[in-house]
Design a protein around this motif. Structure first.
Motif, mmCIF file in Angstrom:
data_model
loop_
_atom_site.group_PDB
_atom_site.id
_atom_site.type_symbol
_atom_site.label_atom_id
_atom_site.label_comp_id
_atom_site.label_asym_id
_atom_site.label_seq_id
_atom_site.Cartn_x
_atom_site.Cartn_y
_atom_site.Cartn_z
ATOM 1 N N TYR A 88 10.279 45.620 -26.243
ATOM 2 C CA TYR A 88 11.552 46.200 -27.013
ATOM 3 C C TYR A 88 12.533 45.050 -26.022
ATOM 4 O O TYR A 88 13.440 44.495 -26.818
ATOM 5 N N SER B 233 11.674 42.222 -27.711
ATOM 6 C CA SER B 233 12.414 41.693 -29.394
ATOM 7 C C SER B 233 14.391 42.024 -29.072
ATOM 8 O O SER B 233 14.380 41.139 -30.360
ATOM 9 N N ALA B 234 14.826 42.564 -28.560
ATOM 10 C CA ALA B 234 16.030 42.563 -28.386
ATOM 11 C C ALA B 234 16.496 40.842 -28.042
ATOM 12 O O ALA B 234 18.039 40.671 -28.530
ATOM 13 N N VAL C 189 17.253 48.370 -32.041
ATOM 14 C CA VAL C 189 16.472 47.725 -30.427
ATOM 15 C C VAL C 189 16.890 48.382 -28.947
ATOM 16 O O VAL C 189 16.108 48.875 -28.312
ATOM 17 N N ARG D 189 16.698 52.224 -29.046
ATOM 18 C CA ARG D 189 15.460 52.805 -29.186
ATOM 19 C C ARG D 189 15.211 52.489 -27.723
ATOM 20 O O ARG D 189 14.431 53.283 -26.861
#
Length: 248
Positions: free
Chosen positions: A73, A76-77, A92, A95
């Motif tokens: 993540y 992804s962020a 994200v 999370r």
């Protein structure tokens, strides 16, 4: 009232002595059962340790999963932020916040559980050593008990044997005394018979050489070596051979 207290105390003391006597007589049985109970407790402790280890490994797997998710993540962020999609980057990030909270909660648990495992292993090892030492002591005590019982039996048999030998020796001595007395009786009876028949006097005369018709070996040899008498008569037996006859 004081007498009743003393009676109660006496009853309690007697009960304690009786109970203690029973415990002493069954000490080995009680100790064996206590060792078995301790072994059962040790087995339960090992099972608890295995359960704790299994749970710690499950937590470690969870931490590994959360760590992998955090790395994913985070990447992804960064990608969302590079494209300018801040809303997606925020989702994200939220999370990631949850994952990091789980990691913060579970990571210390792993260390605590490892510490608990180490303490339990130490307790179990110490318990095993004590039980093993106690079993060896019980074996020694049981062996000593068997040896002492055997020694007591041997001592009892030895005492009985000595007593029997003493009785047998006394009986043998009495038999010897009876035989000696009987022998003296036989000799006394023979002496009395010789005195009655005069055989004892004949024996004395014969020993002195005064009994007629008795001669010793020396007397016989002397007679055989003596020369014939000079005054013996020479007679003829009709065959022309002279025959010497003693004169009356």
């Amino acid at each position: 009232m004081s007498m009743w207290k003393q009676l109660v105390t006496l009853v309690r003391g007697s009960a304690h002595e009786t109970g203690q006597s029973i415990v002493d007589k069954r000490a080995m049985t009680i100790l064996d059962q206590q060792i078995r109970d301790a072994g059962t407790a040790q087995a339960k402790a090992r099972d608890d340790l295995a359960t704790l280890t299994a749970r710690r490994r499950m937590v470690e797997k969870d931490v590994e999963g959360f760590t992998a998710q955090r790395e994913k993540y985070e990447a992804s962020a960064r990608a969302a932020m590079q494209r300018g999609d801040m809303d997606l980057a925020r989702q994200v990030a939220e999370r990631l916040a949850t994952i990091e909270a789980d990691l913060s909660a579970k990571t210390p648990q792993i260390e605590e559980m490892r510490g608990a495992e180490d303490r339990m292993r130490g307790v179990i090892q110490s318990g095993d050593a004590k039980i093993e030492a106690l079993r060896r002591e019980v074996d020694v005590v049981r062996a000593n008990e068997s040896v002492q019982k055997a020694q007591a039996a041997v001592a009892g048999n030895y005492g009985g044997t000595l007593s029997q030998l003493g009785s047998a020796a006394e009986s043998l001595q009495r038999m010897k005394e009876r035989q000696a007395i009987q022998g003296e009786k036989f000799r006394a009876a023979a002496e009395l018979e010789d005195m009655r028949s005069g055989a004892d006097l004949d024996s004395k005369l014969k020993a002195a050489g005064l009994l007629q018709g008795s001669s010793s070996a020396d007397d016989i040899l002397a007679r055989l070596s003596a020369p014939p008498a000079k005054d013996s008569l020479r007679l003829s037996d009709g065959s022309g051979d002279p025959k010497s006859l003693p004169r009356e």
